[in-house]
Design a protein around this motif. Structure first.
Motif, PDB file in Angstrom:
ATOM      1  N   THR A   3      -5.256 -50.138 -21.045  1.00 33.30           N
ATOM      2  CA  THR A   3      -5.838 -49.865 -22.355  1.00 33.30           C
ATOM      3  C   THR A   3      -5.844 -51.147 -23.179  1.00 33.30           C
ATOM      4  OG1 THR A   3      -5.001 -47.611 -22.305  1.00 33.30           O
ATOM      5  CG2 THR A   3      -5.620 -48.509 -24.453  1.00 33.30           C
ATOM      6  N   PRO A   4      -6.982 -51.543 -23.796  1.00 28.59           N
ATOM      7  CA  PRO A   4      -7.018 -52.769 -24.585  1.00 28.59           C
ATOM      8  C   PRO A   4      -5.989 -52.758 -25.698  1.00 28.59           C
ATOM      9  CG  PRO A   4      -9.236 -51.912 -24.212  1.00 28.59           C
ATOM     10  CD  PRO A   4      -8.290 -50.864 -23.744  1.00 28.59           C
ATOM     11  N   ALA A   5      -5.340 -53.886 -25.899  1.00 28.88           N
ATOM     12  CA  ALA A   5      -4.372 -54.003 -26.986  1.00 28.88           C
ATOM     13  C   ALA A   5      -5.109 -53.978 -28.320  1.00 28.88           C
ATOM     14  CB  ALA A   5      -3.583 -55.291 -26.846  1.00 28.88           C
ATOM     15  N   THR A   6      -4.549 -53.261 -29.284  1.00 30.96           N
ATOM     16  CA  THR A   6      -5.200 -53.161 -30.591  1.00 30.96           C
ATOM     17  C   THR A   6      -4.417 -53.890 -31.666  1.00 30.96           C
ATOM     18  OG1 THR A   6      -4.058 -51.055 -30.973  1.00 30.96           O
ATOM     19  CG2 THR A   6      -6.280 -50.956 -30.026  1.00 30.96           C
ATOM     20  N   SER A   7      -3.492 -54.749 -31.260  1.00 31.70           N
ATOM     21  CA  SER A   7      -2.693 -55.497 -32.223  1.00 31.70           C
ATOM     22  C   SER A   7      -3.588 -56.329 -33.125  1.00 31.70           C
ATOM     23  CB  SER A   7      -1.719 -56.413 -31.484  1.00 31.70           C
ATOM     24  OG  SER A   7      -1.163 -57.357 -32.370  1.00 31.70           O
ATOM     25  N   PRO A   8      -3.300 -56.334 -34.432  1.00 33.22           N
ATOM     26  CA  PRO A   8      -4.058 -57.193 -35.347  1.00 33.22           C
ATOM     27  C   PRO A   8      -4.031 -58.659 -34.917  1.00 33.22           C
ATOM     28  CG  PRO A   8      -2.714 -55.655 -36.581  1.00 33.22           C
ATOM     29  CD  PRO A   8      -2.299 -55.517 -35.143  1.00 33.22           C
ATOM     30  N   LEU A   9      -3.002 -59.038 -34.160  1.00 30.97           N
ATOM     31  CA  LEU A   9      -2.905 -60.407 -33.662  1.00 30.97           C
ATOM     32  C   LEU A   9      -4.141 -60.785 -32.850  1.00 30.97           C
ATOM     33  CD1 LEU A   9      -1.071 -62.945 -33.237  1.00 30.97           C
ATOM     34  CD2 LEU A   9      -0.203 -61.802 -31.180  1.00 30.97           C
ATOM     35  N   PHE A  10      -4.763 -59.802 -32.185  1.00 34.34           N
ATOM     36  CA  PHE A  10      -5.888 -60.077 -31.300  1.00 34.34           C
ATOM     37  C   PHE A  10      -7.240 -59.642 -31.857  1.00 34.34           C
ATOM     38  CE2 PHE A  10      -2.504 -59.311 -27.877  1.00 34.34           C
ATOM     39  CZ  PHE A  10      -2.124 -60.637 -27.890  1.00 34.34           C
ATOM     40  N   THR A  11      -7.254 -58.929 -32.965  1.00 34.99           N
ATOM     41  CA  THR A  11      -8.510 -58.347 -33.436  1.00 34.99           C
ATOM     42  C   THR A  11      -8.918 -58.758 -34.852  1.00 34.99           C
ATOM     43  OG1 THR A  11      -7.352 -56.363 -34.191  1.00 34.99           O
ATOM     44  CG2 THR A  11      -8.259 -56.318 -31.953  1.00 34.99           C
ATOM     45  N   GLU A  12      -7.976 -59.163 -35.674  1.00 35.64           N
ATOM     46  CA  GLU A  12      -8.319 -59.484 -37.055  1.00 35.64           C
ATOM     47  C   GLU A  12      -8.664 -60.963 -37.211  1.00 35.64           C
ATOM     48  OE1 GLU A  12      -5.409 -58.241 -39.848  1.00 35.64           O
ATOM     49  OE2 GLU A  12      -5.694 -56.096 -39.426  1.00 35.64           O
ATOM     50  N   PRO A  13      -9.669 -61.290 -38.000  1.00 32.24           N
ATOM     51  CA  PRO A  13     -10.038 -62.702 -38.208  1.00 32.24           C
ATOM     52  C   PRO A  13      -8.901 -63.497 -38.827  1.00 32.24           C
ATOM     53  CG  PRO A  13     -11.743 -61.228 -39.044  1.00 32.24           C
ATOM     54  CD  PRO A  13     -10.559 -60.368 -38.741  1.00 32.24           C
ATOM     55  N   ALA A  14      -8.695 -64.689 -38.331  1.00 29.95           N
ATOM     56  CA  ALA A  14      -7.693 -65.581 -38.914  1.00 29.95           C
ATOM     57  C   ALA A  14      -8.130 -65.976 -40.323  1.00 29.95           C
ATOM     58  CB  ALA A  14      -7.530 -66.826 -38.052  1.00 29.95           C
ATOM     59  N   PRO A  15      -7.192 -66.101 -41.253  1.00 31.26           N
ATOM     60  CA  PRO A  15      -7.542 -66.510 -42.620  1.00 31.26           C
ATOM     61  C   PRO A  15      -7.976 -67.969 -42.672  1.00 31.26           C
ATOM     62  CG  PRO A  15      -5.165 -66.373 -42.377  1.00 31.26           C
ATOM     63  CD  PRO A  15      -5.745 -65.828 -41.103  1.00 31.26           C
ATOM     64  N   ALA A  16      -8.516 -68.343 -43.797  1.00 32.92           N
ATOM     65  CA  ALA A  16      -9.126 -69.670 -43.952  1.00 32.92           C
ATOM     66  C   ALA A  16      -8.176 -70.809 -43.623  1.00 32.92           C
ATOM     67  CB  ALA A  16      -9.653 -69.827 -45.380  1.00 32.92           C
ATOM     68  N   GLU A  17      -6.907 -70.694 -44.057  1.00 37.28           N
ATOM     69  CA  GLU A  17      -5.985 -71.807 -43.823  1.00 37.28           C
ATOM     70  C   GLU A  17      -5.682 -72.002 -42.338  1.00 37.28           C
ATOM     71  OE1 GLU A  17      -3.436 -68.222 -45.145  1.00 37.28           O
ATOM     72  OE2 GLU A  17      -5.360 -69.166 -45.670  1.00 37.28           O
ATOM     73  N   ARG A  18      -5.660 -70.900 -41.572  1.00 38.28           N
ATOM     74  CA  ARG A  18      -5.433 -71.029 -40.124  1.00 38.28           C
ATOM     75  C   ARG A  18      -6.654 -71.644 -39.450  1.00 38.28           C
ATOM     76  NH1 ARG A  18      -3.649 -66.071 -36.889  1.00 38.28           N
ATOM     77  NH2 ARG A  18      -2.925 -67.651 -35.411  1.00 38.28           N
TER      78      ARG A  18
END
Length: 209
Positions: A3-18
């Motif tokens: 099952t695909p991981a749904t962690s925000p670590l892998f799905t949410e856009p990195a913020p501008a500073e990153r």
């Protein structure tokens, strides 16, 4: 099938500073980098970066498909599409010639599975068709990378590939071809020996796997 991981670590856009941190690290490794707002901006920029008539190969990529870049490069008639040319070649008698076309175009365009904050690009592939061009055979490379692909380090990049990307690609391949995908080959690009050969278009939005 996992099952695909749904962690925000892998799905949410990195913020501008990153994103800025990643861009700085990549530039220190001799990659050219542009931070763009979205896929539409990347689509326009790719057209600017590739001269009409250039021989172009596109690596398999949901990012390119969803953005329309794949269609622009392979079906618009503006470019000499390696995919279009090789599709009419005989795999049994012309396989060596096909692989040469894939490896050494004027420009190869694709994406990556992950980009680290320390400036490494990580690519996963079932066939390996894009890896020779990425690694150095192609004259120029352009990667279009969604902001959700930013990870802290290589160990997290590998976890993103195994836990998130591979299951999603499995689902896509089963729906499209009736067979699963496979994590057969991986490429890590830690630097570009020839400054400016590789360009990373880093998007502020999430797109692709």
């Amino acid at each position: 099938m996992n099952t695909p991981a749904t962690s925000p670590l892998f799905t949410e856009p990195a913020p501008a500073e990153r994103l800025e941190r990643v861009a700085t690290a990549l530039k220190e490794k001799n990659f050219a980098v542009e931070i763009l707002d979205d896929a539409a901006a990347a689509r326009s920029r790719v057209k600017d970066l590739i001269p009409e008539g250039a021989t172009v190969f596109t690596g398999a990529s949901e990012t390119l498909r969803l953005s329309g870049i794949d269609g622009d490069l392979n079906t618009s008639g503006r470019y000499d599409s390696v995919k279009a040319r090789s599709s009419s070649m005989d795999r049994a008698t012309q396989l060596t010639e096909i692989w040469k076309l894939l490896a050494c175009p004027d420009v190869i365009v694709g994406s990556v599975a992950a980009v680290t904050e320390t400036g490494s690009l990580v690519v996963a592939s079932a066939s390996g068709s894009q890896l020779a061009g990425y690694a150095g055979a192609a004259q120029r490379v352009i990667w279009v990378v969604g902001a959700q692909k930013v990870v802290p380090d290589l160990s997290t990049a590998l976890r993103r590939i195994e836990d998130h990307c591979v299951p999603l690609e499995d689902e896509r391949c089963m729906q499209a071809y009736g067979v699963p995908s496979a994590l057969n080959r991986m490429l890590v690009l830690n630097a570009e020996p020839h400054p400016g050969r590789g360009t990373v278009l880093l998007l502020r939005e999430a797109i692709g796997f």
